[in-house]
Design a protein around this motif. Structure first.
Motif, mmCIF file in Angstrom:
data_model
loop_
_atom_site.group_PDB
_atom_site.id
_atom_site.type_symbol
_atom_site.label_atom_id
_atom_site.label_comp_id
_atom_site.label_asym_id
_atom_site.label_seq_id
_atom_site.Cartn_x
_atom_site.Cartn_y
_atom_site.Cartn_z
ATOM 1 N N TRP A 164 0.839 -1.200 0.000
ATOM 2 C CA TRP A 164 0.000 0.000 0.000
ATOM 3 C C TRP A 164 0.879 1.257 0.000
ATOM 4 O O TRP A 164 0.637 2.186 -0.758
ATOM 5 C CB TRP A 164 -0.944 -0.001 1.200
ATOM 6 N N GLU A 176 -8.322 1.059 1.890
ATOM 7 C CA GLU A 176 -8.611 2.361 2.507
ATOM 8 C C GLU A 176 -9.981 2.375 3.176
ATOM 9 O O GLU A 176 -10.179 3.070 4.165
ATOM 10 C CB GLU A 176 -8.443 3.459 1.472
ATOM 11 N N SER A 222 -7.832 6.019 7.828
ATOM 12 C CA SER A 222 -6.871 6.666 8.732
ATOM 13 C C SER A 222 -7.545 7.371 9.900
ATOM 14 O O SER A 222 -6.968 7.444 10.992
ATOM 15 C CB SER A 222 -5.988 7.650 7.955
#
Length: 103
Positions: free
Chosen positions: A41, A81, A86
């Motif tokens: 990634w 993702e 995140s």
């Protein structure tokens, strides 16, 4: 695990390990390890982004190098993702500095 890293403290580690498990499911489909998926990634983020590998054993280095051969499609990247956003990572990357260190 680092005793001073906020992401590894009680409360945060449990949430972060759940994200690792989500990545593990995608990794299994690609016949890869979680480490290889994470490194692949990072490699996909652009030519100006370089993964830093913290291998302490030769076997860890060999495992990490397997990421070079792991090809991630746009769909794979999107799934990663989505599985590991995140904003769901719990805890700061670094511990807050202690004032006495700066006096």
């Amino acid at each position: 695990m680092s005793g001073n890293a906020p992401r590894f403290t009680s409360g945060n580690i449990e949430k972060n390990l759940a994200l690792v498990e989500a990545l593990r499911e995608i990794a299994k489909e690609k016949h890869a390890t979680v480490a290889q998926m994470a490194i692949a990634w990072v490699l996909s983020q652009g030519e100006d982004v370089i993964p830093l590998i913290g291998a302490r054993k030769r076997s860890q280095l060999y495992e990490s190098l397997g990421a070079v051969n792991l090809k991630l499609s746009l769909n794979d990247l999107s799934r990663i993702e989505e599985a590991v956003p995140s904003e769901l990572v719990s805890g700061e990357y670094y511990a807050k500095p202690r004032e006495k260190w700066f006096i």
